[in-house]
Design a protein around this motif. Structure first.
Motif, PDB file in Angstrom:
ATOM      1  N   THR A 432       0.722  -1.305  -0.116  1.00 56.23           N
ATOM      2  CA  THR A 432       0.062   0.179  -0.390  1.00 56.23           C
ATOM      3  C   THR A 432       0.766   1.101  -0.110  1.00 56.23           C
ATOM      4  O   THR A 432       2.509   1.153   0.696  1.00 56.23           O
ATOM      5  CB  THR A 432      -0.890  -0.130   1.564  1.00 56.23           C
ATOM      6  N   LEU A 433       0.668   1.891  -0.487  1.00 57.51           N
ATOM      7  CA  LEU A 433       1.181   3.294  -0.863  1.00 57.51           C
ATOM      8  C   LEU A 433       0.139   4.462   0.087  1.00 57.51           C
ATOM      9  O   LEU A 433      -0.938   4.257  -0.685  1.00 57.51           O
ATOM     10  CB  LEU A 433       1.250   3.785  -1.983  1.00 57.51           C
ATOM     11  N   ASP A 434       0.607   5.208   0.808  1.00 58.61           N
ATOM     12  CA  ASP A 434      -0.410   6.339   1.099  1.00 58.61           C
ATOM     13  C   ASP A 434      -0.138   7.669   1.417  1.00 58.61           C
ATOM     14  O   ASP A 434       1.151   8.089   1.217  1.00 58.61           O
ATOM     15  CB  ASP A 434      -0.364   5.992   2.821  1.00 58.61           C
ATOM     16  N   HIS A 435      -0.734   8.689   0.686  1.00 59.28           N
ATOM     17  CA  HIS A 435      -1.128   9.564   0.155  1.00 59.28           C
ATOM     18  C   HIS A 435      -0.094  10.885   1.108  1.00 59.28           C
ATOM     19  O   HIS A 435       0.241  11.501   1.063  1.00 59.28           O
ATOM     20  CB  HIS A 435      -1.925  10.198  -0.726  1.00 59.28           C
ATOM     21  N   GLN A 515       9.380   0.958  -2.602  1.00 56.08           N
ATOM     22  CA  GLN A 515      10.545  -0.640  -3.262  1.00 56.08           C
ATOM     23  C   GLN A 515       9.798  -1.512  -2.655  1.00 56.08           C
ATOM     24  O   GLN A 515       9.414  -2.149  -4.151  1.00 56.08           O
ATOM     25  CB  GLN A 515      11.963  -0.559  -2.368  1.00 56.08           C
ATOM     26  N   HIS A 516       8.768  -1.713  -1.869  1.00 58.94           N
ATOM     27  CA  HIS A 516       8.352  -3.117  -1.995  1.00 58.94           C
ATOM     28  C   HIS A 516       6.807  -3.134  -2.479  1.00 58.94           C
ATOM     29  O   HIS A 516       6.489  -4.309  -3.703  1.00 58.94           O
ATOM     30  CB  HIS A 516       7.824  -3.054  -0.423  1.00 58.94           C
ATOM     31  N   PHE A 517       6.270  -2.164  -2.953  1.00 53.30           N
ATOM     32  CA  PHE A 517       5.180  -1.638  -3.571  1.00 53.30           C
ATOM     33  C   PHE A 517       5.751  -2.024  -5.461  1.00 53.30           C
ATOM     34  O   PHE A 517       4.862  -2.366  -6.525  1.00 53.30           O
ATOM     35  CB  PHE A 517       4.956  -0.257  -3.593  1.00 53.30           C
ATOM     36  N   CYS A 518       6.904  -1.214  -5.562  1.00 50.72           N
ATOM     37  CA  CYS A 518       7.277  -2.171  -6.962  1.00 50.72           C
ATOM     38  C   CYS A 518       7.793  -3.305  -7.193  1.00 50.72           C
ATOM     39  O   CYS A 518       7.841  -4.052  -8.724  1.00 50.72           O
ATOM     40  CB  CYS A 518       8.395  -1.064  -7.354  1.00 50.72           C
ATOM     41  N   ARG A 519       7.970  -3.862  -5.975  1.00 58.10           N
ATOM     42  CA  ARG A 519       8.119  -5.173  -6.320  1.00 58.10           C
ATOM     43  C   ARG A 519       7.043  -6.252  -6.165  1.00 58.10           C
ATOM     44  O   ARG A 519       6.985  -7.758  -7.074  1.00 58.10           O
ATOM     45  CB  ARG A 519       9.363  -5.673  -5.057  1.00 58.10           C
ATOM     46  N   VAL A 520       5.839  -5.833  -5.663  1.00 59.12           N
ATOM     47  CA  VAL A 520       5.207  -6.611  -5.804  1.00 59.12           C
ATOM     48  C   VAL A 520       4.073  -6.265  -7.091  1.00 59.12           C
ATOM     49  O   VAL A 520       4.072  -7.082  -7.990  1.00 59.12           O
ATOM     50  CB  VAL A 520       3.468  -6.175  -4.553  1.00 59.12           C
ATOM     51  N   ALA A 521       4.351  -5.438  -7.277  1.00 61.49           N
ATOM     52  CA  ALA A 521       3.820  -4.790  -9.214  1.00 61.49           C
ATOM     53  C   ALA A 521       4.744  -5.425  -9.911  1.00 61.49           C
ATOM     54  O   ALA A 521       4.410  -5.751 -10.794  1.00 61.49           O
ATOM     55  CB  ALA A 521       4.495  -2.925  -9.076  1.00 61.49           C
ATOM     56  N   ASP A 522       5.989  -5.680  -9.828  1.00 66.41           N
ATOM     57  CA  ASP A 522       6.595  -6.769 -10.814  1.00 66.41           C
ATOM     58  C   ASP A 522       6.120  -8.164 -11.094  1.00 66.41           C
ATOM     59  O   ASP A 522       5.543  -9.101 -11.806  1.00 66.41           O
ATOM     60  CB  ASP A 522       7.450  -7.038  -9.935  1.00 66.41           C
ATOM     61  N   VAL A 523       5.083  -8.564 -10.044  1.00 62.04           N
ATOM     62  CA  VAL A 523       4.751  -9.952  -9.733  1.00 62.04           C
ATOM     63  C   VAL A 523       3.354 -10.082 -10.051  1.00 62.04           C
ATOM     64  O   VAL A 523       2.587 -10.762  -9.318  1.00 62.04           O
ATOM     65  CB  VAL A 523       5.097 -10.920  -8.534  1.00 62.04           C
ATOM     66  N   PHE A 524       2.729  -9.069  -9.958  1.00 61.01           N
ATOM     67  CA  PHE A 524       1.140  -8.853 -10.467  1.00 61.01           C
ATOM     68  C   PHE A 524       0.483  -9.459 -11.273  1.00 61.01           C
ATOM     69  O   PHE A 524       1.209 -10.088 -12.252  1.00 61.01           O
ATOM     70  CB  PHE A 524       0.913  -7.256 -10.576  1.00 61.01           C
TER      71      PHE A 524
END
Ligand code: SF4
Length: 802
Positions: A432-435, A515-524
């Motif tokens: 999750t990314l929180d604005h 960074q975690h968000f980008c990694r999870v996006a990689d395996v979406f």
């Protein structure tokens, strides 16, 4: 007997010196690393050799590994390291370690191919710029051999004591006998099934009710299997801390952590004798049906032989850090400074101690002035049984899993309270990314980071502009935002590597999250959904696009490889039904049998009542308050004692507790609060004293809904209001839709099964031993339906509907 070691492990042991340094330098992900290695390989000529398997020996040490590449035309061996950020900031001890590895490969290659000299090159590949930085050294075969010998010599004494320990350990485990005069009812089939699963290299899904003695009943056969299979390690993984304490108790009962007396090596204790065939009474001990419940007071503990087993408990960094105000590098934390210089003595003391629960590990680390948390990570290499959270094996960056892969360990796994793995697995593979957190950073951002962060801000704004103010699922990933985040993370790394002091903690946290968000996006994939919600901190205005979430719905695709990586194991829980639900969502291998053991309890120990004319549906809540309060009071008056009353939310809990206090003020009540630390939790549980009277109010699925043990008259009954169904909201509706599309059981998988699982867990607090008696009130008309009753434990008596 030879001792096998991987090149990397040998070098880490023998050549690592200086400080621990974990400044924010996010290493490339596994995928990025593989892609980087491939790209470098593709840039080489046709005759370039990749992934060369090499091995060599030094006395009885066998050293193995794979060199990244060899160019025969240039006679050059390459060790490729992917990285991000400024290489000149790389700590010297890390560089030295890389050289040590490259040169060991150099020696192994020279020895295998009869080369008398070689160019050894460290190729640093920047995964962002895709630039290579080669560092080369021309080495004679003789010099490489001398370096190899020196590393091996440094490891040899350790290897010898490891081999001796392994021999002693295995001999003791072969002689291990069940510590009680007999198994509890159901415990023997439990132990046999666990043994058989590991012996046939499979997984087992085991639903085993309370009262069988699951912890001892699973650890004992796993330990018995250790020498014969053979297993290097056993990992006992839990989703809650309470399970860890039970595992330590069981290991103590089995003889671990006691002074060991050497067992002579009689002829019948040859390694192949145990574990080579079907499990028989000689393998796991005699099976007279004597109880071994120490609470019941009629257990008979046999004389237990001490077992030289190294046991380690892993505790999270938050709980084991001695300097929470400092950062993990030598310039900040005194326990990181010189860590690797003092590690050998601490490691030696730790293996001599053998029993490394949290207190013992801390004591050992502090005696040698090093960090307890990182000593724990090191000792995972040398322990026989490791007890820790499920994330150490199943998470993205799971330490035990990564080490096992690296070291090629043969591992047996026991996963306690395995029903929790669905939710825990989802959490591990979501981001999750929180604005709001992002906005807070803005005024404090250092100048070099302003531009990359403003790119993130504008990509985020565009996403929000596209959203109405409500919850929305995106059809495709927000590519621009992810690209901007990747850039920003790289810039943070670069900026960090140039700073003498640690990053601001908020910035660091955001960078980790990004960074975690980008990694999870990689395996979406279709196992997950990407949603944007207007959620805002309390008291603030809702803001479109305030929160972007990659939400895992089905963790199975991520968990399956982790199951496969172990030699085998057992997932066990008192509630692991319906089978298909857990199979589908956890991704347990197809050949894993599912079995359910009968309860040792009698239906006469329990009374189950269903309030068949009461609705606790959301719309009927207000009308349900008085009937609920009166029903609790009537039961309390009919049989005074301690009760637990469970509700689906804190709001509902408070309403009913208030109504009970108002209408029946003489009944003592106490309530779970939404945030409770360990002390508050203990205070809540202490109210349940033997012969006590009152009602504790708690939430379903919360900290008192499972994993607590209140035997005898500490608890004589439970009330469960609502079916525990998750709230109907846009997120859960999306989960339902995805589960419907994937399995055709959207409602059951998203709402009904998880809800009933919480109900059964909560109600399961009442009967904890063969002598307990009690009552369970299921407070909703829907409990009277056939499909609800089908999910109640088999041994429960037929409910009385009133
Ligand atoms: S004590 Fe805390 S700050 Fe220091 S190295 Fe350990 S975890 Fe890091």
């Amino acid at each position: 007997m030879s001792y096998r070691i991987a090149v990397r492990a040998l070098c880490e042991f023998a050549a690592k010196r200086g400080d621990l340094d974990l400044r924010f330098t996010p290493s490339p992900s596994a995928q990025e690393g593989i892609a980087g290695h491939q790209l470098v390989g593709e840039r080489r000529g046709e005759r370039y050799e990749r992934e060369i398997a090499l091995n060599g020996a030094y006395r009885h040490l066998e050293v193995r590994g794979r060199a990244d590449g060899y160019d025969p035309d240039a006679n050059r061996l390459e060790e490729i390291k992917t990285h991000r950020g400024d290489l000149s900031r790389q700590p010297a001890n890390q560089r030295a370690l890389h050289w040590a590895q490259a040169k060991v490969y150099g020696h192994l290659l020279c020895a295998e191919r009869g080369l008398d000299q070689l160019t050894v090159t460290l190729v640093y590949f920047d995964i962002v710029s895709q630039r290579e930085t080669p560092l080369s050294e021309r080495c004679s075969a003789e010099a490489l051999r001398a370096e190899f010998d020196a590393h091996c010599q440094a490891f040899l004494a350790w290897a010898q004591q490891e081999l001796a320990h392994r021999r002693r350990r295995d001999r003791a485990l072969q002689a291990l006998r069940f510590p009680y005069a007999g198994f509890r009812e159901g415990q023997r089939p439990l132990a046999e099934s666990v043994y058989k699963a590991i012996h046939t290299r499979r997984w087992l899904m085991l639903q085993a009710p309370t009262g069988i003695g699951k912890t001892l009943g699973t650890l004992f056969p796993m330990l018995k299997a250790m020498p014969g299979e053979p297993l290097d390690k056993i990992f006992f993984l839990t989703a809650r801390n309470t399970g860890q304490r039970l595992a330590l108790d069981a290991l103590r009962t089995l003889g671990a952590g006691q002074r060991h007396r050497e067992i002579p090596e009689p002829e019948h204790l040859e390694p192949d004798d145990i574990g080579s065939g079907d499990i028989g009474s000689g393998d796991i001990g005699s099976g007279d049906a004597e109880p071994n419940d120490s609470r019941s007071g009629d257990s008979r503990l046999s004389e237990v032989q001490a077992v030289p087993l190294r046991v380690l408990t892993l505790t999270s960094r938050d709980k084991s850090c001695e300097h929470p105000d400092k950062a993990c590098h030598g310039e900040s934390c005194p326990l990181a400074a010189g860590f690797y210089d003092r590690l050998p003595a601490a490691r030696k003391a730790a293996v001599e101690r053998g029993w490394l629960d949290r207190a013992a590990l801390r004591e050992t680390a502090l005696a040698h002035e090093i960090c307890p948390y990182y000593l724990g990570q090191e000792m995972a290499r040398w322990a026989d049984v490791v007890i820790g959270d499920v994330n150490y094996w199943f998470d993205f960056h799971a330490m035990l899993y990564a080490l096992s892969q690296q070291q090629q360990w043969r591992v047996g796994l026991l996963v306690d309270e395995a029903h929790n793995l669905v939710e825990r697995g989802r959490g591990m593979y979501s981001a999750t990314l929180d604005h709001a957190a992002f906005r807070r950073l803005k005024p404090t951002l250092p100048a070099p980071l302003k531009r990359p962060f403003s790119r993130v801000a504008s990509a985020w704004r565009a996403l929000a502009d596209d959203s109405e103010s409500d919850y929305r699922v995106l059809e495709t990933l927000p590519g621009k935002l992810i690209g901007a985040l990747q850039q920003a993370v790289s810039q943070v790394v670069e900026y960090q590597s140039e700073q003498p002091i640690a990053l601001d903690s908020e910035l660091q946290r955001f960078a980790f999250d990004a960074q975690h968000f980008c990694r999870v996006a990689d395996v979406f994939g279709d196992h997950s959904i990407c949603d944007v919600s207007p959620q805002a901190p309390r008291g603030r205005q809702r803001q479109a696009g305030a929160r972007v979430t990659l939400r895992n719905v089905v963790p199975a695709p991520f968990l399956t490889p982790r199951f496969v990586a172990a030699q085998g194991g057992t997932l066990f829980s008192a509630t692991l039904a319906p089978e298909a639900y857990y199979r589908d969502l956890l991704g347990v291998p197809d050949d894993a049998p599912w079995m359910s053991l009968a309860s040792p309890f009698r239906d006469s120990q329990l009374e189950v009542r269903i309030a068949a004319r009461l609705s606790t549906r959301y719309a009927d809540r207000e009308a349900s308050l008085t009937p609920l309060a009166d029903r609790i009071a009537a039961q309390f008056r009919a049989c005074r004692g301690n009760y637990l009353a469970f509700f689906s939310s804190f709001a509902y809990l408070e309403q009913v507790a208030d109504r009970l206090a108002e209408r029946h003020p003489e009944i003592p009540i106490w309530r779970q609060a939404s945030r409770m630390d360990d002390d508050a939790r203990e205070t809540f549980l202490r109210r349940f004293e033997a012969n006590g009277e009152g009602v504790g109010f708690a939430v379903l699925g919360g900290i008192f809904g499972e994993g607590i043990d209140l035997p005898g008259d500490r608890l004589i009954g439970a009330f469960v209001a609502t079916l525990g169904l998750p709230q109907v909201n846009p997120v859960n509706e999306q989960m339902r839709a995805r589960l419907q599309a994937l399995y055709g059981h959207g409602y059951d998988y998203a709402y009904f099964f998880p809800g009933m699982q919480k109900v059964v867990q909560a109600a399961g607090r009442v009967i904890r031993s063969g002598t307990d008696e009690g009552v369970i009130h299921l407070l909703d008309d829907r409990f009277a339906r056939r499909e609800s009753q089908a999910l109640l434990p088999d041994w429960w008596p037929k409910p009385i509907k009133d």
